[in-house]
Design an enzyme around this catalytic site. Structure first.
Site, PDB file in Angstrom:
ATOM      1  N   ARG A  54      -0.376  20.947 -31.786  1.00 48.54           N
ATOM      2  CA  ARG A  54      -0.453  20.168 -30.552  1.00 48.54           C
ATOM      3  C   ARG A  54      -1.776  19.425 -30.393  1.00 48.54           C
ATOM      4  O   ARG A  54      -1.799  18.234 -30.057  1.00 48.54           O
ATOM      5  CB  ARG A  54      -0.268  21.085 -29.325  1.00 48.54           C
ATOM      6  CG  ARG A  54       1.150  21.349 -28.979  1.00 48.54           C
ATOM      7  CD  ARG A  54       1.315  22.747 -28.411  1.00 48.54           C
ATOM      8  NE  ARG A  54       1.104  23.713 -29.469  1.00 48.54           N
ATOM      9  CZ  ARG A  54       2.078  24.146 -30.282  1.00 48.54           C
ATOM     10  NH1 ARG A  54       3.295  23.758 -30.109  1.00 48.54           N
ATOM     11  NH2 ARG A  54       1.825  24.996 -31.272  1.00 48.54           N
ATOM     12  N   THR A  55      -2.871  20.121 -30.587  1.00 47.71           N
ATOM     13  CA  THR A  55      -4.146  19.498 -30.238  1.00 47.71           C
ATOM     14  C   THR A  55      -4.407  18.259 -31.107  1.00 47.71           C
ATOM     15  O   THR A  55      -4.689  17.176 -30.602  1.00 47.71           O
ATOM     16  CB  THR A  55      -5.300  20.515 -30.364  1.00 47.71           C
ATOM     17  OG1 THR A  55      -4.961  21.643 -29.570  1.00 47.71           O
ATOM     18  CG2 THR A  55      -6.612  19.932 -29.866  1.00 47.71           C
ATOM     19  N   LYS A  84     -17.773  22.829 -50.342  1.00 46.38           N
ATOM     20  CA  LYS A  84     -18.895  22.839 -51.296  1.00 46.38           C
ATOM     21  C   LYS A  84     -20.169  23.372 -50.651  1.00 46.38           C
ATOM     22  O   LYS A  84     -21.224  23.377 -51.267  1.00 46.38           O
ATOM     23  CB  LYS A  84     -19.157  21.405 -51.789  1.00 46.38           C
ATOM     24  CG  LYS A  84     -17.972  20.731 -52.433  1.00 46.38           C
ATOM     25  CD  LYS A  84     -18.337  19.275 -52.777  1.00 46.38           C
ATOM     26  CE  LYS A  84     -17.139  18.532 -53.326  1.00 46.38           C
ATOM     27  NZ  LYS A  84     -17.420  17.097 -53.471  1.00 46.38           N
ATOM     28  N   ARG A 105     -12.242  20.831 -34.612  1.00 48.32           N
ATOM     29  CA  ARG A 105     -11.864  22.247 -34.415  1.00 48.32           C
ATOM     30  C   ARG A 105     -12.483  23.033 -35.557  1.00 48.32           C
ATOM     31  O   ARG A 105     -12.417  22.616 -36.715  1.00 48.32           O
ATOM     32  CB  ARG A 105     -10.345  22.412 -34.427  1.00 48.32           C
ATOM     33  CG  ARG A 105      -9.917  23.867 -34.487  1.00 48.32           C
ATOM     34  CD  ARG A 105      -8.446  24.065 -34.253  1.00 48.32           C
ATOM     35  NE  ARG A 105      -8.098  23.839 -32.863  1.00 48.32           N
ATOM     36  CZ  ARG A 105      -6.862  23.982 -32.375  1.00 48.32           C
ATOM     37  NH1 ARG A 105      -5.878  24.355 -33.179  1.00 48.32           N
ATOM     38  NH2 ARG A 105      -6.613  23.764 -31.097  1.00 48.32           N
ATOM     39  N   HIS A 133     -11.899  25.889 -25.481  1.00 46.47           N
ATOM     40  CA  HIS A 133     -10.996  24.792 -25.854  1.00 46.47           C
ATOM     41  C   HIS A 133     -10.858  23.938 -24.583  1.00 46.47           C
ATOM     42  O   HIS A 133      -9.848  23.974 -23.885  1.00 46.47           O
ATOM     43  CB  HIS A 133      -9.655  25.400 -26.278  1.00 46.47           C
ATOM     44  CG  HIS A 133      -8.698  24.448 -26.923  1.00 46.47           C
ATOM     45  ND1 HIS A 133      -8.857  23.085 -26.894  1.00 46.47           N
ATOM     46  CD2 HIS A 133      -7.551  24.688 -27.621  1.00 46.47           C
ATOM     47  CE1 HIS A 133      -7.842  22.529 -27.546  1.00 46.47           C
ATOM     48  NE2 HIS A 133      -7.044  23.471 -27.997  1.00 46.47           N
TER      49      HIS A 133
HETATM   50  C1  NCD Z   1      -4.246  27.424 -29.054  1.00 44.17           C
HETATM   51  C2  NCD Z   1      -5.511  27.413 -29.872  1.00 44.17           C
HETATM   52  O1  NCD Z   1      -5.543  26.909 -30.988  1.00 44.17           O
HETATM   53  O2  NCD Z   1      -6.487  27.932 -29.349  1.00 44.17           O
HETATM   54  N1  NCD Z   1      -3.367  26.416 -29.286  1.00 44.17           N
HETATM   55  C3  NCD Z   1      -3.567  25.171 -28.737  1.00 44.17           C
HETATM   56  O3  NCD Z   1      -4.544  24.509 -29.003  1.00 44.17           O
HETATM   57  N2  NCD Z   1      -2.656  24.722 -27.862  1.00 44.17           N
HETATM   58  C4  NCD Z   1      -3.666  28.753 -28.795  1.00 44.17           C
HETATM   59  C5  NCD Z   1      -3.352  29.691 -29.929  1.00 44.17           C
HETATM   60  O4  NCD Z   1      -3.524  29.377 -31.109  1.00 44.17           O
HETATM   61  O5  NCD Z   1      -2.894  30.791 -29.629  1.00 44.17           O
END
Ligand code: NCD
Length: 324
Positions: A54-55, A84, A105, A133
């Site tokens: 999703r993100t 590396k 991320r 997040h």
């Molecule tokens: C979450 C995450 O990656 O922190 N997902 C998201 O970004 N919607 C939640 C999860 O992985 O449980």
């Protein structure tokens, strides 16, 4: 607003209201031809050192809807020079020379802030390990406001892995900006919310109830926020196995909640919400996921086209009040 790194950077409801207003407008506007030049000539880099559905894809959708371009690296842990031994700082310095904004991320807490500290383009934290997040937090708040009009006086129940769940670490801090919010924290004893967050929420005036079972709090809940037990954060699989089936939402349990309540989940779910709940009128998690695009369109406009975003917000506030 240069970077988006933590929910802590938002100090009042007023600071997030403009984001919510603009996201509402994007949701209500299905004529994308009128907005597809807002990020013209902008390049956004999405660099994900951890898995994402999703993100990353909602951010990329948001960029494309606004007429921008994307350079993307999934599996960045193995597919960038991190493999590396390059530091996140050096990767960020280089990307700052390519793109107009970067979305990262990474598995380590505070790593995205380290990237931002050497970047002269905006950096968005798309999840830093067990840290935060913030854009998920903002879209969660957008979703609750969309459904209830405000967060004031609501009872929010967070269930599952409150220790490692970075989404709720952000969501909870943003919810605490509203008045008379009650927060139920339901988790196994080994997965409670970090103490510093509890201290902060209490100082902000939230009523906090820490529980290990959810039976007593479902009936009063307005928003049930389910989370996945974050298996990848456990070093001992036996400890994961002890907690993995602690809370499983069935229709029988969901129906104990108020008729007007909603069920949220940042997704992905594993087994914590039974598929039968998907048709319960309270199920709101797929709408929540969709809202990620609109919220991220708003954030990208604010960061990359700030002057236009002020105009849009001022002008369109009137339209939103007509629409609502
Ligand atoms: C979450 C995450 O990656 O922190 N997902 C998201 O970004 N919607 C939640 C999860 O992985 O449980």
């Amino acid at each position: 607003m240069q970077h988006i790194l933590s929910a802590q950077q938002f100090k009042s409801q007023a600071e997030i209201n403009d984001i919510m207003t603009m996201a509402t407008l994007f949701k209500n506007n299905t004529d994308y031809s009128s907005i597809n030049t807002r990020l013209a000539n902008k390049i956004v880099a999405t660099v994900f050192f951890e898995p994402s559905t999703r993100t990353r894809l909602s951010f990329e959708t948001a960029v494309l809807r606004l007429g921008g371009k994307v350079i993307s690296c999934e599996n960045a842990q193995t597919n960038t020079s991190a493999a590396k031994g390059e530091t996140i700082e050096d990767t960020a310095r280089v990307l700052a020379g390519y793109a107009d904004l970067m979305i990262i991320r990474h598995p380590e807490k505070n790593s995205v802030a380290r990237a931002a500290s050497v970047s002269d383009i905006p950096v968005i934290n798309a999840g830093d390990g067990i840290g935060e997040h913030p854009t998920q937090g903002l879209l969660d708040i957008f979703t609750i406001i969309e459904r209830f009009g405000s967060i004031d006086n609501l009872t929010l129940t967070f269930v599952g892995d409150l220790k490692n769940g970075r989404t709720l670490h952000s969501t909870i801090q943003l919810a605490a900006l509203y008045d008379s919010v009650t927060i139920n924290l339901v988790s196994p004893a080994s997965l409670t919310l970090p103490a510093e967050l509890i201290t902060k929420l209490t100082a902000q005036g939230c009523i906090i109830n820490q529980l290990q079972t959810w039976d007593s709090c479902l009936a009063a809940t307005d928003v049930l926020y389910m989370t996945r037990i974050q298996k990848e954060r456990f070093t001992d699989i036996r400890q994961y196995n002890q907690v993995k089936n602690h809370y499983i939402l069935t229709n029988e349990l969901a129906n104990k909640m108020k008729y007007s309540s909603i069920i949220m989940h940042p997704l992905p779910r594993v087994n914590e919400i039974e598929p039968e709940v998907d048709t319960n009128h309270r199920a709101y998690y797929f709408e929540q996921g969709k809202n990620g695009v609109y919220l991220r369109m708003a954030l990208l406009t604010m960061l990359l086209n700030p002057l236009e975003s002020i105009n849009i917000t001022l002008l369109d506030k009137q339209k939103v009040s007509v629409l609502s």
